[in-house]
Motif scaffolding. Structure first.
Motif, PDB file in Angstrom:
ATOM      1  N   PHE A  59       9.766   3.688  15.374  1.00 24.49           N
ATOM      2  CA  PHE A  59       8.526   3.885  14.623  1.00 24.49           C
ATOM      3  C   PHE A  59       7.865   5.232  14.923  1.00 24.49           C
ATOM      4  N   SER A  60       7.680   5.539  16.195  1.00 26.40           N
ATOM      5  CA  SER A  60       6.957   6.772  16.545  1.00 26.40           C
ATOM      6  C   SER A  60       7.722   8.031  16.151  1.00 26.40           C
ATOM      7  N   ARG A  61       9.042   7.962  16.093  1.00 29.07           N
ATOM      8  CA  ARG A  61       9.827   9.121  15.668  1.00 29.07           C
ATOM      9  C   ARG A  61       9.835   9.259  14.147  1.00 29.07           C
ATOM     10  N   ILE A  62       9.762   8.140  13.448  1.00 30.54           N
ATOM     11  CA  ILE A  62       9.731   8.179  11.983  1.00 30.54           C
ATOM     12  C   ILE A  62       8.353   8.613  11.493  1.00 30.54           C
ATOM     13  N   ASP A  63       7.305   8.183  12.197  1.00 32.79           N
ATOM     14  CA  ASP A  63       5.920   8.518  11.841  1.00 32.79           C
ATOM     15  C   ASP A  63       5.642   9.974  12.206  1.00 32.79           C
ATOM     16  N   ILE A  64       6.132  10.876  11.401  1.00 31.38           N
ATOM     17  CA  ILE A  64       6.119  12.317  11.671  1.00 31.38           C
ATOM     18  C   ILE A  64       4.701  12.843  11.902  1.00 31.38           C
ATOM     19  N   ASN A  65       3.734  12.410  11.108  1.00 29.45           N
ATOM     20  CA  ASN A  65       2.376  12.945  11.243  1.00 29.45           C
ATOM     21  C   ASN A  65       1.512  12.173  12.233  1.00 29.45           C
ATOM     22  N   GLY A  66       2.056  11.119  12.828  1.00 29.38           N
ATOM     23  CA  GLY A  66       1.356  10.387  13.876  1.00 29.38           C
ATOM     24  C   GLY A  66       0.140   9.600  13.428  1.00 29.38           C
ATOM     25  N   ASP A 126       0.812  -1.219   0.000  1.00 31.13           N
ATOM     26  CA  ASP A 126       0.000   0.000   0.000  1.00 31.13           C
ATOM     27  C   ASP A 126       0.847   1.271   0.000  1.00 31.13           C
ATOM     28  N   GLY A 127       2.170   1.105  -0.018  1.00 36.55           N
ATOM     29  CA  GLY A 127       3.058   2.260  -0.058  1.00 36.55           C
ATOM     30  C   GLY A 127       3.405   2.816   1.305  1.00 36.55           C
ATOM     31  N   GLU A 128       2.953   2.135   2.367  1.00 38.79           N
ATOM     32  CA  GLU A 128       3.228   2.587   3.728  1.00 38.79           C
ATOM     33  C   GLU A 128       3.573   1.386   4.599  1.00 38.79           C
ATOM     34  N   ILE A 129       4.268   1.657   5.706  1.00 37.75           N
ATOM     35  CA  ILE A 129       4.642   0.605   6.640  1.00 37.75           C
ATOM     36  C   ILE A 129       3.824   0.782   7.911  1.00 37.75           C
ATOM     37  N   SER A 130       3.048  -0.225   8.251  1.00 38.62           N
ATOM     38  CA  SER A 130       2.271  -0.203   9.492  1.00 38.62           C
ATOM     39  C   SER A 130       3.139  -0.751  10.628  1.00 38.62           C
ATOM     40  N   ILE A 131       2.674  -0.608  11.845  1.00 41.92           N
ATOM     41  CA  ILE A 131       3.410  -1.138  12.982  1.00 41.92           C
ATOM     42  C   ILE A 131       3.521  -2.658  12.872  1.00 41.92           C
ATOM     43  N   LYS A 132       2.500  -3.313  12.356  1.00 45.46           N
ATOM     44  CA  LYS A 132       2.537  -4.771  12.171  1.00 45.46           C
ATOM     45  C   LYS A 132       3.607  -5.173  11.158  1.00 45.46           C
ATOM     46  N   GLU A 133       3.781  -4.369  10.139  1.00 49.56           N
ATOM     47  CA  GLU A 133       4.817  -4.653   9.142  1.00 49.56           C
ATOM     48  C   GLU A 133       6.199  -4.305   9.675  1.00 49.56           C
ATOM     49  N   GLY A 162       0.124   6.497  12.423  1.00 46.73           N
ATOM     50  CA  GLY A 162       0.297   5.064  12.639  1.00 46.73           C
ATOM     51  C   GLY A 162       0.861   4.332  11.446  1.00 46.73           C
ATOM     52  N   LEU A 163       1.293   5.091  10.442  1.00 46.36           N
ATOM     53  CA  LEU A 163       1.890   4.521   9.233  1.00 46.36           C
ATOM     54  C   LEU A 163       3.142   5.311   8.871  1.00 46.36           C
ATOM     55  N   ILE A 164       4.112   4.620   8.315  1.00 49.72           N
ATOM     56  CA  ILE A 164       5.320   5.292   7.833  1.00 49.72           C
ATOM     57  C   ILE A 164       5.253   5.332   6.316  1.00 49.72           C
ATOM     58  N   SER A 165       5.233   6.537   5.783  1.00 52.09           N
ATOM     59  CA  SER A 165       5.222   6.713   4.327  1.00 52.09           C
ATOM     60  C   SER A 165       6.655   6.768   3.809  1.00 52.09           C
ATOM     61  N   ARG A 166       6.787   6.647   2.522  1.00 49.20           N
ATOM     62  CA  ARG A 166       8.109   6.772   1.893  1.00 49.20           C
ATOM     63  C   ARG A 166       8.700   8.155   2.221  1.00 49.20           C
TER      64      ARG A 166
END
Length: 57
Positions: free
Chosen positions: A27-34, A9-16, A36-40
């Motif tokens: 994870f929480s520091r990379i997930d800038i917008n909060g 889906d183009g994003e990384i979830s916590i499960k992934e 719950g997903l990390i985008s490219r």
């Protein structure tokens, strides 16, 4: 990114993220917008900051 993005889906979830201990730990520091997903974009932003000597915290 592709290695972790199991549902393509183009994003990384916590499960992934559990597949990569470094990503999971930060994870929480990379997930800038909060959302719950990390985008490219978020992953690239963190990578650029780290390459310029800034830590993930």
């Amino acid at each position: 990114m592709q290695r972790l993005d199991k549902n393509a889906d183009g994003e990384i979830s916590i499960k992934e993220a559990v597949a990569d201990p470094i990503i999971l730990e930060s994870f929480s520091r990379i997930d800038i917008n909060g959302d719950g997903l990390i985008s490219r974009h978020e992953l690239t932003t963190v990578h650029v900051r780290r390459s310029h000597g800034n830590a993930l915290n």
